[in-house]
Design a protein around this motif. Structure first.
Motif, short mmCIF file in Angstrom:
data_model
loop_
_atom_site.label_atom_id
_atom_site.label_comp_id
_atom_site.label_asym_id
_atom_site.label_seq_id
_atom_site.Cartn_x
_atom_site.Cartn_y
_atom_site.Cartn_z
N VAL A 1 -4.25 -9.36 -13.21
CA VAL A 1 -3.40 -9.91 -12.15
C VAL A 1 -2.25 -8.94 -11.86
N GLY A 2 -1.76 -9.01 -10.63
CA GLY A 2 -0.66 -8.14 -10.25
C GLY A 2 -0.34 -8.26 -8.78
N ILE A 3 0.66 -7.51 -8.38
CA ILE A 3 1.09 -7.49 -6.98
C ILE A 3 1.21 -6.04 -6.54
N ASP A 4 0.67 -5.75 -5.36
CA ASP A 4 0.75 -4.42 -4.76
C ASP A 4 1.72 -4.51 -3.59
N LEU B 1 2.50 -6.42 3.98
CA LEU B 1 3.72 -6.25 3.19
C LEU B 1 3.44 -6.23 1.70
N TRP B 2 2.58 -7.14 1.24
CA TRP B 2 2.21 -7.14 -0.17
C TRP B 2 0.82 -7.77 -0.33
N THR B 3 0.16 -7.37 -1.42
CA THR B 3 -1.15 -7.92 -1.76
C THR B 3 -1.08 -8.51 -3.16
N VAL B 4 -1.59 -9.71 -3.32
CA VAL B 4 -1.62 -10.39 -4.61
C VAL B 4 -3.02 -10.28 -5.20
N HIS B 5 -3.10 -9.98 -6.49
CA HIS B 5 -4.36 -10.00 -7.23
C HIS B 5 -4.27 -11.13 -8.26
N THR C 1 7.95 -15.19 -1.10
CA THR C 1 8.28 -14.35 0.07
C THR C 1 9.24 -13.27 -0.42
N PRO C 2 8.70 -12.25 -1.11
CA PRO C 2 9.58 -11.29 -1.79
C PRO C 2 10.24 -10.27 -0.87
N ARG D 1 -8.13 -10.65 -4.40
CA ARG D 1 -6.97 -10.22 -3.62
C ARG D 1 -6.73 -11.11 -2.42
N SER D 2 -5.45 -11.23 -2.10
CA SER D 2 -5.05 -11.89 -0.85
C SER D 2 -3.89 -11.10 -0.27
N GLU D 3 -3.99 -10.80 1.02
CA GLU D 3 -3.01 -9.94 1.68
C GLU D 3 -2.02 -10.77 2.49
N HIS D 4 -0.75 -10.33 2.46
CA HIS D 4 0.31 -11.02 3.19
C HIS D 4 0.95 -10.04 4.17
N VAL D 5 1.08 -10.47 5.43
CA VAL D 5 1.54 -9.58 6.49
C VAL D 5 2.88 -10.04 7.05
#
Length: 409
Positions: free
Chosen positions: A355-358, A373-377, A387-388, A314-318
């Protein structure tokens, strides 16, 4: 265009090889540009049903199903089937795989170790009798004309035809010997129909042809200008479904599932009205009954489920600044899932379920700088830069989940 005898000649000839692919391609192209009347659509549907077998009745309980036109994060089928099975109705659900940006129910379920989506009619009937629901892929014997024609439409660019879509959906549902069908027609950038007008045209066609074919069909339009719920991917959507089956999960997933399920309980006279139906259904989620039924279905179809499924790294985007969520770039999310191996560009592509996006926000939410805002797996294939989530400095209203049909009176 064609009468009943001509449709039957064409469909029977196509199935036995007397009508060739290039001849049927020409017909599909003509239909795409000129359209079909409701009568022609009903005749085509009837011939496609008659090209194969029908599922047998296994008891006296009402038989119902739900179909969605597809969209990002749409995992309702995984919850709806076992939920309705708790309410004395059978749900023989024949589902499909994902292609392109929209995920497929079968791909999600196959993220569960051992889950078997290809059952014979005898096997699926046994599961239905014991559990009250199954979720499988179409067999070669169910509406084979649709299987052939859909593959042809896919390569000739004629998928987006209301008449052909209607015949394709209803032929499989009629072959399942249903008493009622609810249609979730998605509207927006993450779905198949971008406008309410287009979605309403399809909804009305499904309703009218369903009625003419003896299958009460209840259309409902729902918002797909943003993903449904938080999870987009295969294993991650199973996990979110488990949350909802356990009485939690995103409120919009629960709300849409309850509404679609309630429509079917009222249609089959298992509930007096939508409010009573939703109250009963909510109790089945909150008590754990629906979760138990889901686990039973998974077990009967060979799956091994012990809690949430594993996900990729996972990687988190803020948020870089504060504001209100103005829009969500659904195509970018769908393309990112495909790039990571979580979806298909071709039907032969393999899928990485981990894989997925939270997505942590919805349109209209207020966010603060530094808020996730979103987390990528990710799996072995990295996620492309995305940048969704687009923010506005001014207040943005939330979007309604259920949308009104635009009637063509």
């Amino acid at each position: 265009m064609l009468d009943a005898d001509q449709w039957r000649f064409l469909i029977e000839g196509y199935c036995d090889g007397q009508v060739t692919d290039y001849q049927m391609s020409a017909l599909a192209m003509a239909i795409y540009f000129r359209g079909l009347t409701r009568r022609e659509t009903a005749e085509l549907t009837r011939c496609m049903v008659d090209s194969g077998e029908r599922l047998p009745r296994v008891n006296d309980r009402p038989r119902v199903d739900k179909h969605s036109t597809g969209g990002l994060g749409d995992k309702v089928s995984l919850i709806l089937a076992p939920l309705l099975a708790c309410c004395d109705v059978d749900v023989p659900m024949i589902s499909g795989r994902g292609l392109g940006r929209t995920g497929g129910t079968l791909d999600k379920l196959e993220a569960i170790e051992g889950y078997e989506t290809q059952l014979t009619i005898d096997q699926s009937s046994r599961v239905l009798k014991d559990v009250g629901c199954f979720i499988v892929g179409a067999t070669e014997s169910i509406a084979p004309a649709d299987r052939r024609l859909y593959g042809l439409r896919d390569v000739t660019g004629t998928v987006e035809s209301v008449g052909l879509i209607t015949a394709s959906i209803l032929s499989k549902k009629l072959a399942a010997s249903l008493d009622a069908l609810v249609m979730d027609v998605k509207v927006g950038s993450a779905g198949f129909m971008p406008t309410i007008e287009q979605a309403s045209e399809l909804a009305e066609c499904l309703q009218e042809v369903g009625a003419e074919s003896g299958l009460p069909t209840l259309p409902l339009l729902s918002d797909m200008d943003q993903p449904l719920g938080r999870a987009i991917g295969n294993a991650i959507e199973v996990n979110e479904s488990l949350d909802v089956l356990g009485g939690g999960g995103p409120k919009e997933v629960r709300a849409l599932t309850l509404r679609l399920s309630a429509e079917l309980l009222v249609a089959t006279k298992q509930a007096s009205d939508l409010r009573a139906a939703e109250k009963l259904l909510a109790s089945k989620l909150d008590s754990g009954d629906a979760m138990q039924r889901f686990e039973q279905m998974v077990h009967e179809q060979g799956g091994k489920l012990s809690g949430h499924l594993p996900l990729g790294r996972r990687s988190e985007h803020v948020a870089e600044r504060s504001g209100w969520v103005e829009s969500i770039d659904c195509p970018a999310i769908g393309d990112a899932i495909i790039a990571m191996g979580g979806g298909r560009r071709q039907t032969t592509d393999s899928v990485d379920p981990s894989v997925g996006i939270d997505l942590h926000v919805r349109i209209g939410d207020r966010v603060e700088a530094g808020q996730p805002l979103w987390t990528v797996h990710e799996g072995p294939k990295p996620c492309p830069p995305i940048t969704p989530v687009q923010l506005s400095e001014t207040n943005v209203p939330a979007r309604p989940l259920i949308l009104p049909l635009s009637r063509n009176d």
